[in-house]
Design a protein around this motif. Structure first.
Motif, mmCIF file in Angstrom:
data_model
loop_
_atom_site.group_PDB
_atom_site.id
_atom_site.type_symbol
_atom_site.label_atom_id
_atom_site.label_comp_id
_atom_site.label_asym_id
_atom_site.label_seq_id
_atom_site.Cartn_x
_atom_site.Cartn_y
_atom_site.Cartn_z
ATOM 1 N N VAL A 259 0.846 -1.183 0.000
ATOM 2 C CA VAL A 259 0.000 0.000 0.000
ATOM 3 C C VAL A 259 0.887 1.240 0.000
ATOM 4 O O VAL A 259 1.798 1.353 0.823
ATOM 5 N N VAL A 260 0.620 2.146 -0.930
ATOM 6 C CA VAL A 260 1.270 3.452 -0.943
ATOM 7 C C VAL A 260 0.167 4.503 -0.932
ATOM 8 O O VAL A 260 -0.698 4.506 -1.817
ATOM 9 N N ALA A 261 0.181 5.378 0.063
ATOM 10 C CA ALA A 261 -0.880 6.365 0.234
ATOM 11 C C ALA A 261 -0.288 7.768 0.265
ATOM 12 O O ALA A 261 0.705 8.020 0.958
ATOM 13 N N ARG A 262 -0.907 8.670 -0.493
ATOM 14 C CA ARG A 262 -0.549 10.097 -0.455
ATOM 15 C C ARG A 262 -1.518 10.779 0.511
ATOM 16 O O ARG A 262 -2.747 10.732 0.345
ATOM 17 N N VAL A 263 -0.955 11.389 1.534
ATOM 18 C CA VAL A 263 -1.772 12.016 2.569
ATOM 19 C C VAL A 263 -2.356 13.317 2.028
ATOM 20 O O VAL A 263 -1.701 14.054 1.271
#
Length: 268
Positions: A259-263
């Motif tokens: 999982v890669v998430a941009r805040v």
């Protein structure tokens, strides 16, 4: 029951263990982060790659194992390492631009509940990247679980107060949880086929692999006079599940969840 880690044993299959980290970090879009943290840095060999990718960033590796942090410190370089429970670190952290957690959160049964705090530890517009094993229904794990439930092992493990057992969720669970926190999320899974050599020095490579990670707490919790019988039977069952092929190798399928998430917030 608390357990300890063995950096040397963990690094026996360093190339195979490192590939998911590299593929996770490749999806992080940060170009010039000021602060980068690796939660669960282990022996530090992979955290060093973060310092190479972002040479101007302040890079910190955090791990709860003094043995792992000592091994990381021995590497030298400019990464700062500290011994801390990642939950304690998150609670007192100043926001960073990139927060990575590779093959660590599976040891926290409540790690979904920790996601809001992890997101909160990332600056607006920053990046949260995590990877967890997703192979807990494979013989590498079910064999240990089934054997540990048999006597006399079950009684000894119960007397030890239980042992840590890793677990994780499907990619969509992490996607939904982080999207609900306002993040842009990229989630996926990969099943690696690790081709491990069976050699005279290491005739049971799958046992070597799992005894450094998922099975380690169970093995450490057993008394010295009981552990050899458990290991012998564990070895026999793993050999049946992962036979040595004609070329002298063993194939270990290993599913991992990324999982890669941009805040939310910050420049886009």
């Amino acid at each position: 029951m608390a357990h300890t880690w063995d950096p040397e044993r963990y690094l026996i299959h360093a190339d195979e263990r490192g590939r998911p980290f590299v593929e996770l970090v490749a999806r992080i879009g940060a170009t010039d982060p000021a602060g980068v943290v690796d939660l669960g840095c282990g022996p530090g060999n992979l955290t060093a790659l973060l310092a190479e990718r972002w040479p101007d960033a302040a890079v910190t590796g955090v791990d709860s194992s003094p043995e792992m942090v000592a091994a990381a410190d021995a590497l030298g370089g400019r990464v700062v390492h500290e011994v801390a429970d990642l939950r304690d670190w998150v609670a007192g952290a100043e926001p960073v631009d990139v927060l990575v957690s590779n093959a660590t959160l599976q040891w926290l049964p409540d790690h979904l509940e920790l996601l809001p705090a992890l997101v909160g530890a990332v600056a607006p517009g920053g990046w949260l990247a995590l990877q967890v094993p997703g192979n807990f229904d494979e013989p590498s794990h079910t064999t240990r679980r089934d054997l540990a439930a048999e006597e006399p092992y079950a009684a000894h493990l119960a007397a030890a107060g239980g042992v840590a057992v890793p677990s994780s969720h499907d990619p969509v669970v992490y996607l939904d949880a982080l999207a609900a926190l306002g993040c842009d999320v990229d989630a996926w899974e990969t099943t690696y086929l690790h081709v491990l050599a069976a050699t005279p020095e290491d005739p049971d490579p799958v046992l070597t692999w799992v005894s450094a990670t998922g099975a380690r707490p169970t093995l450490q919790a057993l008394p010295d006079d009981v552990r050899p019988a458990f290991e012998a039977e564990f070895r026999r069952r793993l050999a049946a599940a992962y036979p040595v092929r004609a070329d002298g190798t063993v194939v270990l399928p290993f599913r991992r969840v990324f999982v890669v998430a941009r805040v939310a917030g910050g420049a886009r």
